[in-house]
Design an enzyme around this catalytic site. Structure first.
Site, PDB file in Angstrom:
ATOM      1  N   THR A  91      -4.139  -4.907   3.373  1.00 59.23           N
ATOM      2  CA  THR A  91      -4.749  -5.873   2.460  1.00 59.23           C
ATOM      3  C   THR A  91      -4.240  -7.296   2.638  1.00 59.23           C
ATOM      4  O   THR A  91      -4.942  -8.242   2.265  1.00 59.23           O
ATOM      5  CB  THR A  91      -4.535  -5.437   1.004  1.00 59.23           C
ATOM      6  OG1 THR A  91      -3.119  -5.302   0.736  1.00 59.23           O
ATOM      7  CG2 THR A  91      -5.212  -4.105   0.735  1.00 59.23           C
ATOM      8  N   PHE A 121       0.148 -13.418  -5.110  1.00 60.62           N
ATOM      9  CA  PHE A 121      -0.139 -11.985  -5.161  1.00 60.62           C
ATOM     10  C   PHE A 121      -0.165 -11.347  -3.777  1.00 60.62           C
ATOM     11  O   PHE A 121      -0.192 -12.026  -2.774  1.00 60.62           O
ATOM     12  CB  PHE A 121      -1.379 -11.675  -5.985  1.00 60.62           C
ATOM     13  CG  PHE A 121      -2.721 -12.130  -5.475  1.00 60.62           C
ATOM     14  CD1 PHE A 121      -3.832 -11.947  -6.276  1.00 60.62           C
ATOM     15  CD2 PHE A 121      -2.903 -12.716  -4.242  1.00 60.62           C
ATOM     16  CE1 PHE A 121      -5.100 -12.329  -5.851  1.00 60.62           C
ATOM     17  CE2 PHE A 121      -4.145 -13.097  -3.793  1.00 60.62           C
ATOM     18  CZ  PHE A 121      -5.251 -12.907  -4.608  1.00 60.62           C
ATOM     19  N   GLU A 122      -0.070 -10.005  -3.769  1.00 57.20           N
ATOM     20  CA  GLU A 122       0.157  -9.223  -2.546  1.00 57.20           C
ATOM     21  C   GLU A 122       1.517  -9.553  -1.934  1.00 57.20           C
ATOM     22  O   GLU A 122       1.722  -9.363  -0.728  1.00 57.20           O
ATOM     23  CB  GLU A 122      -0.957  -9.464  -1.526  1.00 57.20           C
ATOM     24  CG  GLU A 122      -2.316  -9.002  -1.969  1.00 57.20           C
ATOM     25  CD  GLU A 122      -2.498  -7.501  -1.913  1.00 57.20           C
ATOM     26  OE1 GLU A 122      -2.245  -6.909  -0.860  1.00 57.20           O
ATOM     27  OE2 GLU A 122      -2.901  -6.927  -2.928  1.00 57.20           O
ATOM     28  N   GLY A 123       2.433 -10.043  -2.749  1.00 56.26           N
ATOM     29  CA  GLY A 123       3.765 -10.414  -2.276  1.00 56.26           C
ATOM     30  C   GLY A 123       3.880 -11.913  -2.101  1.00 56.26           C
ATOM     31  O   GLY A 123       3.079 -12.527  -1.388  1.00 56.26           O
TER      32      GLY A 123
END
Length: 403
Positions: A263, A380-382
Protein backbone atom coordinates in the site's frame (compact mmCIF):
# COMPACT_ATOMS: atom_id res chain seq x y z
CA UNK A 1 17.90 -2.46 -19.02
CA UNK A 2 14.56 -1.30 -17.59
CA UNK A 3 12.08 0.12 -20.09
CA UNK A 4 10.16 3.21 -19.04
CA UNK A 5 7.67 2.88 -21.89
CA UNK A 6 4.18 1.83 -20.81
CA UNK A 7 2.71 -1.30 -22.32
CA UNK A 8 -0.46 -0.95 -24.39
CA UNK A 9 -2.55 -2.23 -21.49
CA UNK A 10 -0.89 0.13 -19.00
CA UNK A 11 -1.42 3.08 -21.33
CA UNK A 12 -5.08 2.17 -21.70
CA UNK A 13 -5.52 2.00 -17.93
CA UNK A 14 -3.82 5.38 -17.53
CA UNK A 15 -6.00 7.03 -20.18
CA UNK A 16 -9.22 5.44 -18.95
CA UNK A 17 -8.68 6.44 -15.32
CA UNK A 18 -7.66 9.96 -16.30
CA UNK A 19 -10.88 10.31 -18.29
CA UNK A 20 -12.87 9.12 -15.28
CA UNK A 21 -10.99 11.46 -12.94
CA UNK A 22 -11.51 14.46 -15.21
CA UNK A 23 -15.16 13.82 -16.08
CA UNK A 24 -16.56 12.11 -12.99
CA UNK A 25 -14.35 12.86 -9.97
CA UNK A 26 -13.12 16.44 -10.46
CA UNK A 27 -16.64 17.92 -11.07
CA UNK A 28 -17.91 16.77 -7.63
CA UNK A 29 -14.72 17.22 -5.62
CA UNK A 30 -15.10 20.78 -4.29
CA UNK A 31 -18.73 20.34 -3.25
CA UNK A 32 -17.95 16.98 -1.63
CA UNK A 33 -15.21 18.71 0.37
CA UNK A 34 -17.67 21.37 1.56
CA UNK A 35 -20.35 18.84 2.45
CA UNK A 36 -17.77 16.42 3.92
CA UNK A 37 -19.43 13.57 2.03
CA UNK A 38 -19.43 11.98 -1.40
CA UNK A 39 -23.00 11.86 -2.79
CA UNK A 40 -24.67 8.47 -2.38
CA UNK A 41 -26.14 8.54 -5.90
CA UNK A 42 -22.65 9.09 -7.32
CA UNK A 43 -21.30 6.11 -5.36
CA UNK A 44 -24.18 3.97 -6.63
CA UNK A 45 -23.39 5.02 -10.19
CA UNK A 46 -19.67 4.25 -10.07
CA UNK A 47 -20.31 0.95 -8.31
CA UNK A 48 -22.60 -0.08 -11.17
CA UNK A 49 -19.84 0.99 -13.57
CA UNK A 50 -17.60 -1.56 -11.82
CA UNK A 51 -15.10 1.02 -10.56
CA UNK A 52 -13.72 0.06 -7.15
CA UNK A 53 -10.85 1.01 -4.85
CA UNK A 54 -8.91 -2.23 -4.57
CA UNK A 55 -5.27 -2.35 -3.49
CA UNK A 56 -4.93 -6.14 -3.26
CA UNK A 57 -2.68 -6.73 -6.27
CA UNK A 58 0.37 -7.33 -4.07
CA UNK A 59 2.15 -10.55 -5.05
CA UNK A 60 3.88 -11.13 -1.71
CA UNK A 61 7.46 -9.95 -2.11
CA UNK A 62 8.07 -9.60 1.63
CA UNK A 63 11.72 -9.88 2.57
CA UNK A 64 12.69 -12.61 0.13
CA UNK A 65 16.04 -12.68 -1.58
CA UNK A 66 16.10 -9.99 -4.26
CA UNK A 67 18.63 -11.68 -6.54
CA UNK A 68 15.85 -12.70 -8.90
CA UNK A 69 16.19 -16.46 -8.32
CA UNK A 70 13.02 -16.56 -6.22
CA UNK A 71 11.06 -14.11 -8.32
CA UNK A 72 7.60 -15.19 -9.41
CA UNK A 73 6.32 -14.88 -12.95
CA UNK A 74 6.12 -11.18 -13.76
CA UNK A 75 2.77 -9.53 -13.19
CA UNK A 76 1.56 -5.98 -13.80
CA UNK A 77 -1.05 -5.57 -11.07
CA UNK A 78 0.97 -3.29 -8.82
CA UNK A 79 2.17 -1.13 -11.69
CA UNK A 80 -1.39 -0.89 -12.99
CA UNK A 81 -2.43 0.12 -9.47
CA UNK A 82 0.01 3.02 -9.13
CA UNK A 83 -0.75 4.28 -12.65
CA UNK A 84 -4.49 4.28 -12.02
CA UNK A 85 -4.20 5.71 -8.51
CA UNK A 86 -2.10 8.67 -9.62
CA UNK A 87 -4.75 9.61 -12.18
CA UNK A 88 -7.64 9.15 -9.74
CA UNK A 89 -5.92 11.25 -7.06
CA UNK A 90 -5.26 13.90 -9.71
CA UNK A 91 -9.05 14.08 -9.90
CA UNK A 92 -9.43 14.17 -6.12
CA UNK A 93 -7.84 12.08 -3.34
CA UNK A 94 -10.76 12.16 -0.88
CA UNK A 95 -13.28 11.02 -3.50
CA UNK A 96 -10.84 8.33 -4.63
CA UNK A 97 -10.50 6.98 -1.09
CA UNK A 98 -14.30 6.91 -0.81
CA UNK A 99 -14.77 4.64 -3.82
CA UNK A 100 -16.43 1.30 -2.98
CA UNK A 101 -14.11 -1.67 -2.65
CA UNK A 102 -11.86 -3.58 -0.28
CA UNK A 103 -9.47 -0.62 -0.02
CA UNK A 104 -6.62 -1.04 2.44
CA UNK A 105 -8.30 -4.13 3.86
CA UNK A 106 -7.78 -6.01 0.61
CA UNK A 107 -4.03 -6.72 0.70
CA UNK A 108 -3.95 -8.58 4.05
CA UNK A 109 -6.93 -10.72 3.06
CA UNK A 110 -5.42 -11.40 -0.35
CA UNK A 111 -1.91 -12.20 0.91
CA UNK A 112 -2.66 -13.98 4.21
CA UNK A 113 -6.26 -15.18 4.08
CA UNK A 114 -7.29 -18.78 3.53
CA UNK A 115 -8.98 -19.61 0.21
CA UNK A 116 -12.33 -19.66 2.00
CA UNK A 117 -11.69 -16.25 3.59
CA UNK A 118 -10.67 -14.71 0.28
CA UNK A 119 -13.84 -15.94 -1.36
CA UNK A 120 -16.09 -14.93 1.54
CA UNK A 121 -14.72 -11.45 2.16
CA UNK A 122 -13.68 -10.33 -1.33
CA UNK A 123 -16.64 -11.63 -3.31
CA UNK A 124 -19.04 -9.16 -1.62
CA UNK A 125 -17.65 -6.33 -3.74
CA UNK A 126 -19.21 -7.85 -6.84
CA UNK A 127 -22.61 -6.94 -5.40
CA UNK A 128 -24.82 -4.25 -6.96
CA UNK A 129 -24.80 -2.40 -3.64
CA UNK A 130 -21.68 -0.30 -2.85
CA UNK A 131 -19.59 -1.92 -0.11
CA UNK A 132 -16.31 -1.14 1.61
CA UNK A 133 -13.51 -2.88 3.45
CA UNK A 134 -11.20 -1.27 6.02
CA UNK A 135 -7.90 -1.77 7.84
CA UNK A 136 -7.54 -1.04 11.57
CA UNK A 137 -4.06 -0.94 13.07
CA UNK A 138 -3.55 2.53 14.62
CA UNK A 139 -4.46 3.10 18.28
CA UNK A 140 -4.29 6.16 20.58
CA UNK A 141 -0.95 4.93 21.97
CA UNK A 142 0.28 2.97 18.95
CA UNK A 143 0.63 4.94 15.74
CA UNK A 144 4.03 4.82 14.12
CA UNK A 145 5.11 1.98 16.43
CA UNK A 146 2.82 -0.78 15.18
CA UNK A 147 4.42 -3.26 17.58
CA UNK A 148 2.91 -1.36 20.53
CA UNK A 149 -0.75 -2.14 19.88
CA UNK A 150 -2.76 -2.96 23.00
CA UNK A 151 -6.11 -4.16 21.62
CA UNK A 152 -6.45 -7.63 23.15
CA UNK A 153 -7.72 -10.90 21.72
CA UNK A 154 -8.68 -13.49 24.34
CA UNK A 155 -9.17 -17.08 23.18
CA UNK A 156 -12.58 -18.53 24.06
CA UNK A 157 -14.64 -21.46 22.88
CA UNK A 158 -15.28 -21.00 19.16
CA UNK A 159 -13.24 -17.83 18.66
CA UNK A 160 -11.82 -14.74 20.34
CA UNK A 161 -13.02 -11.79 22.43
CA UNK A 162 -11.60 -8.43 21.32
CA UNK A 163 -11.26 -5.38 23.57
CA UNK A 164 -9.67 -2.11 22.56
CA UNK A 165 -9.85 1.00 20.41
CA UNK A 166 -8.68 1.91 16.90
CA UNK A 167 -8.42 5.44 15.50
CA UNK A 168 -7.99 7.16 12.12
CA UNK A 169 -9.60 4.26 10.22
CA UNK A 170 -10.40 5.09 6.59
CA UNK A 171 -13.98 4.04 5.73
CA UNK A 172 -14.21 2.39 9.14
CA UNK A 173 -17.85 3.27 9.80
CA UNK A 174 -19.25 2.27 6.41
CA UNK A 175 -17.13 -0.89 5.99
CA UNK A 176 -18.79 -4.29 5.72
CA UNK A 177 -15.74 -5.74 7.44
CA UNK A 178 -12.52 -4.47 9.01
CA UNK A 179 -9.14 -6.20 9.31
CA UNK A 180 -8.28 -5.62 12.97
CA UNK A 181 -4.90 -6.23 14.59
CA UNK A 182 -4.83 -7.35 18.24
CA UNK A 183 -2.50 -9.15 20.64
CA UNK A 184 -3.13 -12.48 22.34
CA UNK A 185 -0.29 -11.74 24.80
CA UNK A 186 1.33 -8.30 25.06
CA UNK A 187 4.40 -9.82 26.77
CA UNK A 188 5.21 -11.67 23.51
CA UNK A 189 5.59 -8.38 21.64
CA UNK A 190 5.20 -8.71 17.87
CA UNK A 191 4.90 -12.51 18.08
CA UNK A 192 1.68 -12.17 20.05
CA UNK A 193 -0.16 -10.18 17.40
CA UNK A 194 -2.95 -11.61 15.28
CA UNK A 195 -5.12 -10.27 12.46
CA UNK A 196 -8.90 -10.72 12.50
CA UNK A 197 -11.69 -9.86 10.09
CA UNK A 198 -14.45 -8.22 12.14
CA UNK A 199 -17.76 -7.94 10.33
CA UNK A 200 -20.17 -5.04 10.57
CA UNK A 201 -22.88 -5.71 13.13
CA UNK A 202 -20.73 -7.92 15.35
CA UNK A 203 -21.77 -7.66 19.01
CA UNK A 204 -19.50 -5.26 20.88
CA UNK A 205 -18.18 -3.58 17.72
CA UNK A 206 -19.10 0.07 17.19
CA UNK A 207 -17.99 3.35 15.66
CA UNK A 208 -17.69 5.92 18.46
CA UNK A 209 -17.19 8.97 16.24
CA UNK A 210 -16.04 10.35 12.89
CA UNK A 211 -13.00 12.60 12.92
CA UNK A 212 -13.14 16.27 11.93
CA UNK A 213 -10.24 16.91 9.59
CA UNK A 214 -8.34 19.65 7.82
CA UNK A 215 -8.05 17.70 4.57
CA UNK A 216 -9.62 14.68 2.85
CA UNK A 217 -12.87 15.90 4.36
CA UNK A 218 -15.12 14.06 1.90
CA UNK A 219 -13.72 10.73 3.08
CA UNK A 220 -14.77 9.37 6.47
CA UNK A 221 -12.16 8.61 9.11
CA UNK A 222 -13.58 6.64 12.03
CA UNK A 223 -12.78 5.75 15.62
CA UNK A 224 -13.70 2.11 16.31
CA UNK A 225 -14.36 0.51 19.68
CA UNK A 226 -14.33 -3.19 20.62
CA UNK A 227 -16.04 -4.06 23.91
CA UNK A 228 -16.13 -7.81 24.52
CA UNK A 229 -16.51 -8.21 20.77
CA UNK A 230 -16.79 -11.88 19.79
CA UNK A 231 -14.96 -12.87 16.60
CA UNK A 232 -15.53 -16.45 15.37
CA UNK A 233 -12.56 -18.74 14.84
CA UNK A 234 -13.07 -18.73 11.07
CA UNK A 235 -12.40 -14.96 11.05
CA UNK A 236 -8.83 -15.30 12.33
CA UNK A 237 -7.00 -14.21 9.18
CA UNK A 238 -5.06 -17.15 7.77
CA UNK A 239 -6.36 -19.51 10.45
CA UNK A 240 -4.39 -20.95 13.36
CA UNK A 241 -2.05 -22.72 10.94
CA UNK A 242 -0.61 -19.39 9.79
CA UNK A 243 0.59 -18.53 13.29
CA UNK A 244 1.81 -22.02 14.17
CA UNK A 245 4.23 -22.23 11.25
CA UNK A 246 7.65 -23.20 12.53
CA UNK A 247 10.77 -21.18 11.91
CA UNK A 248 9.84 -17.60 11.03
CA UNK A 249 7.23 -17.21 13.80
CA UNK A 250 4.73 -15.30 11.65
CA UNK A 251 2.32 -12.97 13.42
CA UNK A 252 -0.19 -10.24 12.80
CA UNK A 253 2.75 -7.83 12.78
CA UNK A 254 4.22 -9.55 9.71
CA UNK A 255 0.79 -9.40 8.05
CA UNK A 256 0.67 -5.65 8.72
CA UNK A 257 4.19 -5.05 7.40
CA UNK A 258 3.52 -7.07 4.25
CA UNK A 259 0.44 -4.93 3.69
CA UNK A 260 2.52 -1.75 3.88
CA UNK A 261 4.87 -3.07 1.19
CA UNK A 262 1.84 -3.12 -1.10
CA UNK A 263 0.00 0.00 0.00
CA UNK A 264 2.86 2.47 0.47
CA UNK A 265 3.46 2.72 -3.31
CA UNK A 266 -0.28 3.32 -3.71
CA UNK A 267 -0.12 6.14 -1.14
CA UNK A 268 2.93 7.54 -2.93
CA UNK A 269 1.05 7.49 -6.24
CA UNK A 270 -1.80 9.44 -4.63
CA UNK A 271 0.61 12.09 -3.36
CA UNK A 272 2.09 12.34 -6.85
CA UNK A 273 -1.38 12.79 -8.34
CA UNK A 274 -2.12 15.61 -5.90
CA UNK A 275 1.21 17.30 -6.63
CA UNK A 276 0.61 17.01 -10.37
CA UNK A 277 -2.86 18.52 -10.07
CA UNK A 278 -1.50 21.54 -8.18
CA UNK A 279 1.43 21.92 -10.58
CA UNK A 280 -0.68 21.73 -13.75
CA UNK A 281 -3.28 24.14 -12.39
CA UNK A 282 -0.60 26.67 -11.43
CA UNK A 283 1.37 26.24 -14.65
CA UNK A 284 -1.75 26.93 -16.67
CA UNK A 285 -2.39 30.21 -14.80
CA UNK A 286 1.24 31.33 -15.06
CA UNK A 287 1.29 30.60 -18.82
CA UNK A 288 -1.94 32.38 -19.64
CA UNK A 289 -2.45 35.11 -17.05
CA UNK A 290 1.00 36.40 -16.04
CA UNK A 291 3.18 38.81 -18.06
CA UNK A 292 5.78 36.89 -20.06
CA UNK A 293 8.72 38.98 -18.93
CA UNK A 294 10.31 40.24 -15.76
CA UNK A 295 11.80 38.67 -12.66
CA UNK A 296 8.55 37.20 -11.33
CA UNK A 297 7.81 35.21 -14.49
CA UNK A 298 11.38 33.91 -14.55
CA UNK A 299 11.22 32.94 -10.88
CA UNK A 300 7.84 31.25 -11.33
CA UNK A 301 9.11 29.31 -14.32
CA UNK A 302 12.14 28.06 -12.38
CA UNK A 303 9.99 26.95 -9.44
CA UNK A 304 7.56 25.12 -11.72
CA UNK A 305 10.50 23.46 -13.47
CA UNK A 306 11.66 22.16 -10.08
CA UNK A 307 8.13 20.90 -9.42
CA UNK A 308 8.07 18.90 -12.64
CA UNK A 309 11.49 17.46 -11.85
CA UNK A 310 10.45 16.40 -8.34
CA UNK A 311 7.22 14.81 -9.58
CA UNK A 312 9.17 12.75 -12.11
CA UNK A 313 11.67 11.59 -9.47
CA UNK A 314 8.89 10.55 -7.07
CA UNK A 315 7.10 8.70 -9.85
CA UNK A 316 10.19 6.69 -10.80
CA UNK A 317 10.75 5.64 -7.18
CA UNK A 318 7.12 4.54 -7.01
CA UNK A 319 7.28 2.60 -10.25
CA UNK A 320 10.36 0.73 -9.02
CA UNK A 321 8.63 -0.30 -5.79
CA UNK A 322 5.56 -1.50 -7.74
CA UNK A 323 7.72 -3.29 -10.31
CA UNK A 324 9.58 -5.24 -7.62
CA UNK A 325 6.28 -6.21 -5.97
CA UNK A 326 5.00 -7.50 -9.31
CA UNK A 327 8.09 -9.70 -9.61
CA UNK A 328 7.67 -10.99 -6.05
CA UNK A 329 10.93 -9.36 -4.96
CA UNK A 330 11.64 -7.74 -1.62
CA UNK A 331 10.44 -4.14 -1.90
CA UNK A 332 10.14 -2.92 1.71
CA UNK A 333 12.98 -0.41 1.28
CA UNK A 334 11.71 0.84 -2.08
CA UNK A 335 8.14 1.11 -0.75
CA UNK A 336 9.40 3.21 2.16
CA UNK A 337 11.57 5.38 -0.10
CA UNK A 338 8.81 6.21 -2.58
CA UNK A 339 6.27 6.88 0.16
CA UNK A 340 8.61 9.21 2.08
CA UNK A 341 9.77 11.07 -1.01
CA UNK A 342 6.34 11.42 -2.62
CA UNK A 343 4.69 12.64 0.60
CA UNK A 344 7.29 15.36 1.09
CA UNK A 345 7.26 16.22 -2.62
CA UNK A 346 3.49 16.62 -2.64
CA UNK A 347 3.52 18.94 0.35
CA UNK A 348 6.42 21.03 -1.00
CA UNK A 349 4.85 21.42 -4.45
CA UNK A 350 1.43 22.41 -3.12
CA UNK A 351 3.11 24.99 -0.87
CA UNK A 352 5.11 26.42 -3.80
CA UNK A 353 2.01 26.63 -5.95
CA UNK A 354 0.11 28.46 -3.21
CA UNK A 355 2.97 30.96 -2.92
CA UNK A 356 3.00 31.56 -6.67
CA UNK A 357 -0.76 32.02 -6.91
CA UNK A 358 -1.05 34.30 -3.89
CA UNK A 359 -4.67 35.27 -3.11
CA UNK A 360 -5.79 33.50 -6.32
CA UNK A 361 -5.01 30.14 -4.76
CA UNK A 362 -6.90 30.72 -1.52
CA UNK A 363 -10.50 30.84 -0.35
CA UNK A 364 -11.98 27.66 -1.78
CA UNK A 365 -9.77 27.29 -4.84
CA UNK A 366 -8.40 23.94 -6.01
CA UNK A 367 -4.79 24.37 -4.88
CA UNK A 368 -5.85 25.46 -1.39
CA UNK A 369 -7.89 22.26 -1.08
CA UNK A 370 -5.02 20.14 -2.42
CA UNK A 371 -2.68 21.69 0.15
CA UNK A 372 -5.05 20.65 2.93
CA UNK A 373 -5.43 17.17 1.46
CA UNK A 374 -1.77 16.40 0.87
CA UNK A 375 -0.50 17.02 4.41
CA UNK A 376 -1.59 13.62 5.68
CA UNK A 377 0.41 11.81 3.01
CA UNK A 378 3.63 12.22 4.98
CA UNK A 379 1.84 10.84 8.06
CA UNK A 380 -0.47 7.90 7.36
CA UNK A 381 0.82 4.46 6.31
CA UNK A 382 3.79 5.34 8.53
CA UNK A 383 5.29 8.78 9.08
CA UNK A 384 8.31 9.86 7.06
CA UNK A 385 10.47 9.31 10.15
CA UNK A 386 9.35 5.68 10.19
CA UNK A 387 10.07 5.34 6.46
CA UNK A 388 13.61 6.59 7.03
CA UNK A 389 14.02 4.05 9.84
CA UNK A 390 12.84 1.24 7.54
CA UNK A 391 15.37 2.36 4.93
CA UNK A 392 18.21 2.58 7.46
CA UNK A 393 17.51 -0.89 8.84
CA UNK A 394 17.80 -2.40 5.39
CA UNK A 395 21.01 -0.49 4.72
CA UNK A 396 22.67 -1.89 7.83
CA UNK A 397 21.11 -5.38 7.93
CA UNK A 398 23.68 -6.98 5.54
CA UNK A 399 26.40 -5.84 7.95
CA UNK A 400 24.71 -7.31 11.03
CA UNK A 401 23.98 -3.87 12.51
CA UNK A 402 20.63 -3.31 14.21
CA UNK A 403 19.01 0.13 14.13
Amino acid sequence: MISFELSDQQQQIKEMTHWFAENEIRPIAMEADKQEKVPDDWLDKVNKMGIHLNTSSFSGGGDKDSSGKKAKKEREGNRMGVLATEEMAWGDPAVTLSLPGAGLGGPPVESSGTPEQKERFLSIFKNDEPRWGAYALTEPDAGSDASAIRTTATKVDGGYILNGQKIFITNGACASWVVVFATVDASLGRSGQRAFVVEKGATGFSCSRLAEKMGLRANETAELVFEDCFVPQENLLGGEALYETSGSKPSGFQVAMKTFDSTRPIVAAMAIGIARAAYEYTLDIVKHDYPKQGDFFRMASELLGECEQDIAAARLLTWEAAWKADLGLANAKEAAMCKAHAGKTGLDICAKCLELLGPTGLDGHLVEKLYRDVKVFDIFEGTNEIQHLVIARRQYAPHGIRV
